[in-house]
Design a protein around this motif. Structure first.
Motif, short mmCIF file in Angstrom:
data_model
loop_
_atom_site.label_atom_id
_atom_site.label_comp_id
_atom_site.label_asym_id
_atom_site.label_seq_id
_atom_site.Cartn_x
_atom_site.Cartn_y
_atom_site.Cartn_z
N GLU A 1 0.86 4.67 -2.40
CA GLU A 1 0.85 6.28 -1.80
C GLU A 1 0.67 7.65 -3.22
OE1 GLU A 1 2.90 6.52 1.86
OE2 GLU A 1 0.62 5.14 2.64
N ALA B 1 -5.54 8.26 -0.37
CA ALA B 1 -6.48 9.33 0.34
C ALA B 1 -7.13 10.12 -1.51
CB ALA B 1 -6.84 10.13 1.36
N GLY B 2 -8.72 9.01 -1.31
CA GLY B 2 -9.06 9.79 -2.68
C GLY B 2 -8.88 9.32 -4.17
N ARG B 3 -8.47 7.54 -3.69
CA ARG B 3 -8.09 8.54 -5.11
C ARG B 3 -8.87 6.60 -5.04
NH1 ARG B 3 -1.83 10.40 -6.75
NH2 ARG B 3 -2.70 12.36 -6.73
N TYR C 1 0.83 -0.96 -0.24
CA TYR C 1 -0.08 0.37 -0.01
C TYR C 1 0.58 1.00 0.27
CZ TYR C 1 -3.71 -3.43 1.72
OH TYR C 1 -3.65 -5.05 1.95
N ALA D 1 -9.62 0.86 1.99
CA ALA D 1 -10.12 1.96 2.00
C ALA D 1 -10.05 2.09 2.84
CB ALA D 1 -12.02 0.68 2.00
N GLU D 2 -9.62 1.43 3.84
CA GLU D 2 -10.02 1.79 5.42
C GLU D 2 -8.29 3.20 5.66
OE1 GLU D 2 -7.90 -1.00 8.37
OE2 GLU D 2 -10.06 -1.83 8.12
N ARG D 3 -7.91 3.04 4.82
CA ARG D 3 -6.07 4.56 4.03
C ARG D 3 -6.52 5.60 3.26
NH1 ARG D 3 -4.18 -0.20 5.21
NH2 ARG D 3 -2.08 -0.34 6.25
N GLY D 4 -8.34 5.29 3.09
CA GLY D 4 -8.97 6.50 2.19
C GLY D 4 -8.90 6.45 0.77
N ALA D 5 -8.76 5.19 0.75
CA ALA D 5 -8.86 5.07 -0.68
C ALA D 5 -10.41 4.48 -1.72
CB ALA D 5 -7.75 3.67 -1.57
N ARG D 6 -10.33 4.36 -2.56
CA ARG D 6 -11.59 3.97 -3.21
C ARG D 6 -10.79 2.76 -3.92
NH1 ARG D 6 -13.96 4.57 -9.26
NH2 ARG D 6 -15.06 2.80 -9.30
#
Length: 231
Positions: free
Chosen positions: A29, A32-34, A25, A51-56
């Motif tokens: 980087e 987030a939001g990607r 992961y 998803a917990e890290r902010g990804a779609r």
């Protein structure tokens, strides 16, 4: 339920497995939001962690049973039945692509890597992770038979040497700046015996390994190749 799922779950629970996923992961980087696609997502753990890290996070797997399990385990996650060579994403819409223990099962790994490049936007990153099936290390009193069985298992797979080709597959597809790492997972318990039963059904050889497991002497090591590159 797929017979592969318990093996995948056990491997995910091994010491160091979570750290290796986290490293994959990290190489994707920022998240987030990607949009990040996990090709061959299996039971969906990586999709949930991304998803917990902010990804779609979008999980894709060819096995409908795996996708059913992923949806049950991770409600709200985005999962699709699909082929890694024909991902359900528009061209240039993803920022990250991940394929963990997938390409060895494909007849044409290069096609999957080309598909990864298609869905990634310029500057997006791809991470490939998996084992080379000829490099599994097994302690045995019969090394000649062990070599034969490991090679026979490798020869039964569509692309057993895909992992050693990850770097060149990415370069050939037009990716740049590859990063190559090797991480070794060691099994010294009943999980090792379960893995060996997936390699062979040869009773005499397995009997020795079962005795090793009973006496806490079983040893299986699997080098995992992790390669990341930029679109």
């Amino acid at each position: 339920m797929s017979t592969l799922l318990p093996i995948l779950d056990a491997a995910d629970a091994q010491p160091g497995a979570g750290e290796l996923r986290a490293r994959s992961y990290e190489l994707l980087e920022p998240l987030a939001g990607r949009t990040v696609v996990d090709a061959g997502c299996g039971g969906g753990r990586a999709v949930a962690e991304l998803a917990e890290r902010g990804a779609r996070a979008v999980g894709v797997d060819l096995d409908p049973e795996m996708i059913a399990v992923a949806r049950e385990r991770w409600p709200g996650g985005e999962f699709h039945v699909g082929d890694a060579s024909e991902l359900p994403l528009e061209t240039g819409t993803a920022a990250g692509y991940r394929a963990d223990k997938v390409l060895h099962a494909m007849d044409d790994p290069a096609r999957a890597v080309a598909e990864a490049r298609r869905v990634l936007a310029p500057g997006g990153r791809a991470v490939l992770l998996g084992q080379d099936w000829d490099t599994i290390i097994i302690d045995s009193e019969d090394p000649e038979t062990t070599r034969r069985l490991v090679h026979a298992k490798a020869d039964s797979l569509p692309s057993p040497h895909a992992a050693r080709k990850y770097r060149n597959l990415l370069l050939d597809a037009g990716f740049t700046d590859p990063v190559v790492e090797v991480h070794t997972t060691v099994f010294t318990d009943g999980i090792a015996l379960a893995l060996l039963h997936r390699i062979t059904e040869e009773e005499g050889w397995l009997a020795e390994q079962a005795e090793r497991a009973r006496t806490n002497r079983i040893f299986v090591a699997v080098p995992l190749f992790l390669v990341a590159a930029q679109r």
